[in-house]
Design an enzyme around this catalytic site. Structure first.
Site, short mmCIF file in Angstrom:
data_model
loop_
_atom_site.label_atom_id
_atom_site.label_comp_id
_atom_site.label_asym_id
_atom_site.label_seq_id
_atom_site.Cartn_x
_atom_site.Cartn_y
_atom_site.Cartn_z
N ASP A 1 36.99 40.29 41.00
CA ASP A 1 37.07 40.04 42.44
C ASP A 1 37.48 41.28 43.23
O ASP A 1 37.50 42.39 42.70
CB ASP A 1 38.03 38.88 42.71
CG ASP A 1 39.49 39.26 42.45
OD1 ASP A 1 39.72 40.11 41.56
OD2 ASP A 1 40.38 38.72 43.11
N ASP B 1 41.97 41.27 40.01
CA ASP B 1 42.85 40.46 39.17
C ASP B 1 42.19 39.17 38.67
O ASP B 1 42.75 38.50 37.80
CB ASP B 1 44.17 40.14 39.88
CG ASP B 1 44.01 39.35 41.16
OD1 ASP B 1 42.86 39.10 41.57
OD2 ASP B 1 45.04 38.98 41.77
N HIS C 1 40.25 37.89 46.72
CA HIS C 1 38.85 37.49 46.58
C HIS C 1 38.21 37.12 47.91
O HIS C 1 37.05 36.70 47.93
CB HIS C 1 38.77 36.29 45.63
CG HIS C 1 39.62 35.14 46.08
ND1 HIS C 1 41.00 35.19 46.04
CD2 HIS C 1 39.31 33.93 46.58
CE1 HIS C 1 41.50 34.05 46.49
NE2 HIS C 1 40.49 33.26 46.82
N ASP D 1 40.32 42.66 44.42
CA ASP D 1 41.38 43.57 43.98
C ASP D 1 41.50 43.64 42.47
O ASP D 1 42.43 44.25 41.95
CB ASP D 1 42.71 43.19 44.61
CG ASP D 1 43.20 41.81 44.20
OD1 ASP D 1 42.36 40.94 43.89
OD2 ASP D 1 44.42 41.58 44.21
#
Length: 618
Positions: free
Chosen positions: A341, A345, A177, A343
């Site tokens: 965010d 997750d 993030h 990536d």
């Protein structure tokens, strides 16, 4: 880990950082980028003419020779490569220093048994950040140099962290993030064979090898074109560029009732918005929410992954996802909104003029999972939360008579419980929610879980009748279980020395504390520095957060976060349980103000850090 591999047994996931002026497919070896390569690894400005002609004529790419030359390049240890809970994170310029990335990757191979990677298939992908494309070429060459048989890489280098975990884990390079770009963050972490973040026994071994490394094994092969799906071969080594979405989408279709969700999203009286924050889930949002579930195309905001996340901070909270918050708090705003965010997750869930705390979110998903989500038709096996997360989930576990676990912050602590069949649904207050469908938290999974709950609650609601809203679901939960007022204060990029001194000061207070002591209007039940013994393997994690727990159930917790790339992030968690329904609509900051004031006073935060106010309040 076994020596028998499927195409997804081990994974590398890269973060790409923004703002590059070079060719996106074949980066030029400019002076600003050349230092990140070990001597002997060269970035080429274009493919060979043979490869170029094959690319132009077919998506099946075949190139190379019967064998490849492997070079052993001398190197020296580089300080500062210890991997923490969320991997190794530094400013991108640090990773671009000579041999910094290459040393870590080689140390990784040096840490694994030969049978775990020799002739194996590894997966490579990323979240759209700056530096991903150069890094992917370096990793491919070092993987080939160490005898890896095949690399599977997402088209354009895109793969979300949940998609990688679904592929059974491996190495994930991501700053999550945190912001991207030449001046910002990059990182790497290792996920183990079942997809969960690696335990300290693994990461410590990698770190140890970074301290003694002397050579890097590199294959002399050209750069790979990541823009076309297909295969490139060099002797016994191959690289396959794959579609990043299809396998993850298939998994989501197995977990959820897509027909049920489609019925909700197709309603003319239901408004939906998903903010991908110009991050990796932009590649997944349209195929899943629009193409498969029937949401309107304009319901996806910031849906194109950009190397600098559109100059934004891809952290789905009330501060950094302000665009979504502004839309959701309009009188005519959508009924449901969510963000994810960098990536993919983490997640944030909102109703119209209503914010769902992550602590409440995981508890509500758990309370509704069996009736709303096909994957849990037989009921969850167990529930778990990170220690700082509010106690809302505890009450669900108690009512449903399910095993419950309180673990340190860090998703890896959930993995052992899942692998042992003890855990189904878990979450962290830091906007992470997930289940045992994979071994990472999963932003899109959480969004689909909430849409499933709303779709189930509204399946018999006729057009023109009032829909059951997000706020209705949450308030019904509060009425049943009580409300855990919760807030987190983040003080980002504090001077490490002052932050560490503050934690040591608090530990000293804890060591002298006694039950029954008064802290203003609160009476101390106990104070400690949280320690966790894993019920599966007996491993112990100590010094996981300083806790002050009071007799009325209120809690104040202090931690230093390891998810940033510079300085220290001080986090203060404040919680108070309220069973009285008449008080549930009080603003959390008002309800918690006495505890917040007490936390700032006890910790002497201003004295130690110089900070007058938090960077982020959630």
């Amino acid at each position: 880990m076994t020596s028998t591999y499927t195409r997804f047994d081990t994974v590398f996931l890269l973060s790409r950082f923004a703002g590059a002026k070079y060719s996106p497919l074949f980066p030029s070896p400019s002076s600003s980028h050349s230092s990140l390569l070990p001597s002997g690894i060269h970035l080429r400005t274009k493919p060979t003419s043979r490869l170029h002609s094959i690319i132009a004529s077919s998506s099946s790419i075949v190139a190379g020779t019967d064998s490849i030359e492997i070079k052993s390049l001398p190197t020296k240890p580089i300080e500062g490569q210890k991997t923490g809970t969320s991997g190794l994170r530094k400013k991108v310029k640090v990773f671009m220093e000579e041999n910094y990335l290459a040393n870590w990757i080689q140390a990784l191979f040096n840490s694994l048994p030969l049978e775990d990677y020799k002739h194996a298939t590894l997966v490579l992908g990323g979240d759209g950040r700056y530096f991903n494309k150069e890094a992917s070429q370096i990793i491919i060459k070092i993987a080939a140099g160490n005898g890896v048989g095949q690399i599977l890489v997402g088209k354009e280098g895109i793969l979300s962290t949940p998609a990688v975990s679904a592929a059974n884990g491996g190495f994930i390079m991501s700053a999550s993030h945190n912001p991207g770009g030449p001046e910002y963050d990059w990182g790497i972490k290792f996920n183990y064979s079942s997809g969960q973040p690696a335990p300290e026994t693994i990461t410590d071994k990698i770190y140890g090898n970074t301290l003694s490394i002397s050579e890097i094994k590199v294959a002399e092969i050209p750069d790979i074109d990541l823009s076309h799906v297909g295969v490139t071969k060099y002797g016994n080594f191959s690289v396959e560029v794959i579609d990043p979405v299809s396998d993850y989408l298939e998994l989501m279709e197995d977990v959820f009732d897509f027909d049920l969700i489609r019925g909700l999203l197709s309603r003319t009286d239901f408004g939906f918005m998903f903010d991908a924050m110009h991050a990796v889930t932009g590649a997944y949002a349209k195929p899943i929410f629009v193409d498969n579930l029937g949401a309107k195309p304009d319901s996806i905001s910031n849906g194109v992954p950009l190397e600098d996340f559109g100059h934004g901070h891809p952290d789905p909270n009330l501060t950094y996802a302000k665009d979504l918050v502004d839309v959701m708090y309009r009188d005519d705003g959508p009924d449901f909104g969510a963000a994810s965010d960098g990536d993919g997750d983490r997640n944030m869930v909102l109703g119209n003029k209503f914010f769902v705390t992550p602590s409440d979110s995981v508890a509500i998903i758990a309370a509704n999972a069996q009736e709303a989500i096909p994957y849990f038709r037989a009921g969850p096996k167990g529930l778990a939360r990170s220690m700082p997360t509010s106690g809302a989930l505890d009450r669900v576990a108690e009512k449903l008579k399910l095993p419950f676990f309180e673990v340190p912050t860090g998703w890896k602590f959930f993995g052992n419980l899942m692998d042992a069949g003890k855990l189904s649904i878990c979450g962290e207050e830091s906007f992470g929610t997930g289940s045992d469908h994979i071994r990472e938290k999963d932003g899109i999974w959480a969004v689909l879980a909430w849409l499933s709950i709303l779709a189930h609650r509204n399946k018999d609601t006729k057009p023109g009748d009032k829909l059951v809203s997000v706020a209705d679901v949450v308030k019904e939960y509060w009425a049943t279980y009580g409300r855990n007022f919760f807030s987190r204060y983040d003080y980002e990029e504090c001077e490490s020395e002052g932050a560490n001194k503050m934690i040591e000061y608090l530990r000293d207070i804890v060591s002298k504390s006694k039950a029954g002591e008064s802290y203003g209007n609160y009476v101390l039940q106990f104070a400690d520095d949280f320690s966790y013994t894993d019920p599966v393997d007996g491993s112990v994690a100590s010094k996981q957060g300083v806790r002050f727990v009071f007799t009325d159930g209120s809690r104040i917790i202090f931690r230093l976060s390891g998810t940033g790339s510079a300085g220290a992030t001080v986090r203060i968690y404040i919680e108070q349980y309220e069973p009285d329904v008449s008080k549930h609509d009080v603003d959390a900051q008002i309800a918690l103000k006495p505890l917040i004031d007490l936390a700032l006073s006890v910790s002497k935060l201003k004295d130690f850090t110089g900070r007058e106010k938090p960077t982020v309040i959630t």
